[in-house]
Motif scaffolding. Sequence first.
Motif, mmCIF file in Angstrom:
data_model
loop_
_atom_site.group_PDB
_atom_site.id
_atom_site.type_symbol
_atom_site.label_atom_id
_atom_site.label_comp_id
_atom_site.label_asym_id
_atom_site.label_seq_id
_atom_site.Cartn_x
_atom_site.Cartn_y
_atom_site.Cartn_z
ATOM 1 N N LEU A 40 12.790 17.357 68.775
ATOM 2 C CA LEU A 40 12.454 18.643 68.166
ATOM 3 C C LEU A 40 11.128 19.283 68.834
ATOM 4 N N ARG A 41 11.487 20.332 69.708
ATOM 5 C CA ARG A 41 10.442 20.962 70.281
ATOM 6 C C ARG A 41 10.250 22.377 69.241
ATOM 7 N N ILE A 42 9.145 22.776 69.020
ATOM 8 C CA ILE A 42 8.925 23.881 68.179
ATOM 9 C C ILE A 42 7.782 24.998 68.980
ATOM 10 N N VAL A 43 8.129 26.027 69.304
ATOM 11 C CA VAL A 43 7.321 27.090 69.850
ATOM 12 C C VAL A 43 7.052 28.040 68.642
ATOM 13 N N GLN A 44 5.753 28.271 68.246
ATOM 14 C CA GLN A 44 5.634 29.127 67.144
ATOM 15 C C GLN A 44 4.676 30.445 67.732
ATOM 16 N N LEU A 45 5.123 31.376 67.516
ATOM 17 C CA LEU A 45 4.251 32.553 68.023
ATOM 18 C C LEU A 45 4.009 33.626 66.871
ATOM 19 N N THR A 46 2.792 34.227 66.785
ATOM 20 C CA THR A 46 2.261 34.957 65.692
ATOM 21 C C THR A 46 1.972 36.476 66.498
ATOM 22 N N PRO A 47 2.403 37.462 65.752
ATOM 23 C CA PRO A 47 2.065 38.876 66.419
ATOM 24 C C PRO A 47 0.559 39.131 66.188
ATOM 25 N N PRO A 48 -0.237 39.803 66.993
ATOM 26 C CA PRO A 48 -1.688 40.142 66.613
ATOM 27 C C PRO A 48 -1.825 40.698 65.374
ATOM 28 N N GLY A 49 -2.628 40.217 64.389
ATOM 29 C CA GLY A 49 -2.799 40.541 63.235
ATOM 30 C C GLY A 49 -1.863 40.188 61.799
ATOM 31 N N SER A 50 -1.249 39.454 62.324
ATOM 32 C CA SER A 50 0.156 39.117 61.508
ATOM 33 C C SER A 50 -0.256 38.015 60.750
ATOM 34 N N GLY A 51 0.369 37.663 59.349
ATOM 35 C CA GLY A 51 0.264 36.359 58.903
ATOM 36 C C GLY A 51 1.254 35.643 58.666
ATOM 37 N N CYS A 52 2.362 36.256 59.670
ATOM 38 C CA CYS A 52 3.963 35.498 59.663
ATOM 39 C C CYS A 52 4.335 35.408 61.084
ATOM 40 N N SER A 53 4.628 34.181 61.318
ATOM 41 C CA SER A 53 4.924 33.887 62.804
ATOM 42 C C SER A 53 6.593 33.721 62.836
ATOM 43 N N ILE A 54 6.886 33.695 64.253
ATOM 44 C CA ILE A 54 8.335 33.138 64.392
ATOM 45 C C ILE A 54 8.388 31.955 64.963
ATOM 46 N N ALA A 55 9.372 31.107 64.737
ATOM 47 C CA ALA A 55 9.567 29.688 65.404
ATOM 48 C C ALA A 55 10.741 30.029 66.203
ATOM 49 N N LEU A 56 10.575 29.177 67.447
ATOM 50 C CA LEU A 56 11.833 29.112 68.465
ATOM 51 C C LEU A 56 11.936 27.722 68.597
ATOM 52 N N SER A 57 13.290 27.058 68.881
ATOM 53 C CA SER A 57 13.423 25.634 68.873
ATOM 54 C C SER A 57 14.856 25.415 69.563
ATOM 55 N N ASP A 58 14.766 24.366 70.039
ATOM 56 C CA ASP A 58 16.109 23.918 70.406
ATOM 57 C C ASP A 58 16.963 23.261 69.496
ATOM 58 N N GLY A 59 16.321 22.404 68.504
ATOM 59 C CA GLY A 59 16.822 21.707 67.484
ATOM 60 C C GLY A 59 16.599 21.986 66.180
ATOM 61 N N LEU A 60 15.886 22.869 65.809
ATOM 62 C CA LEU A 60 15.386 23.298 64.614
ATOM 63 C C LEU A 60 16.528 23.486 63.410
ATOM 64 N N TRP A 61 17.642 24.091 63.850
ATOM 65 C CA TRP A 61 18.580 24.492 63.155
ATOM 66 C C TRP A 61 19.399 23.060 62.411
ATOM 67 N N ASN A 62 19.205 21.910 63.288
ATOM 68 C CA ASN A 62 19.937 20.603 63.057
ATOM 69 C C ASN A 62 19.120 20.036 61.910
ATOM 70 N N THR A 63 17.949 20.509 61.471
ATOM 71 C CA THR A 63 17.046 20.093 60.378
ATOM 72 C C THR A 63 17.246 20.623 59.184
ATOM 73 N N MET A 64 18.229 21.887 59.186
ATOM 74 C CA MET A 64 18.448 22.710 57.972
ATOM 75 C C MET A 64 19.978 22.625 57.374
ATOM 76 N N ASP A 65 20.181 22.693 56.208
ATOM 77 C CA ASP A 65 21.666 22.817 55.610
ATOM 78 C C ASP A 65 21.942 24.201 56.097
ATOM 79 N N GLY A 66 23.661 24.266 56.252
ATOM 80 C CA GLY A 66 23.846 25.546 56.485
ATOM 81 C C GLY A 66 24.294 25.873 58.024
ATOM 82 N N PRO A 67 24.849 26.901 58.386
ATOM 83 C CA PRO A 67 25.479 27.125 59.820
ATOM 84 C C PRO A 67 24.224 27.397 60.530
ATOM 85 N N THR A 68 24.605 27.324 61.843
ATOM 86 C CA THR A 68 23.294 27.530 63.004
ATOM 87 C C THR A 68 23.642 29.165 63.165
ATOM 88 N N PRO A 69 22.695 29.938 63.188
ATOM 89 C CA PRO A 69 22.976 31.328 63.468
ATOM 90 C C PRO A 69 23.037 31.248 65.141
#
Length: 140
Positions: A40-69
């Motif tokens: 499970l590789r995670i790449v987390q990136l934050t826009p300049p000045g933001s308190g919220c990030s995005i997370a990119l991953s190959d396997g992140l969706w496998n750790t969550m319930d529900g369908p993979t978008p």
Amino acid sequence: MEYTLEVIPLPVSDVDRSRDFYRDKLGFTVDIDEEVMPGLRIVQLTPPGSGCSIALSDGLWNTMDGPTPAPGSYQGLQLCVSDIKAAHAELVERGLEVTAPVTYAPSDGATFMYFKDPDGNGWAIQEYRVRETRPLRDAI
């Protein structure tokens, strides 16, 4: 109890390509780029000045319930800036294909521009001039 929105997982087909896009074209900071557990590789990136990030991953969706978008299925993600003309010039200089700003009404907050990431996830950038003197985190 306070709840803060801090990370949005984003469905992408190629983590490295997406990391490079958000870092190089948008100027997001790479906060994390590592294997956080086996497979499970995670790449987390934050826009300049933001308190919220995005997370990119190959396997992140496998750790969550529900369908993979599907990659490219997110639309309407939004960034806010205090000067859309300056933001547009900066993004074009970085090589981002972004629409020209469109003003829908003369009021603050009614000017937008749009772009898509390499997978087709759709973003809007909204000019909200009051953010220059009063960031959202201080507006309450």
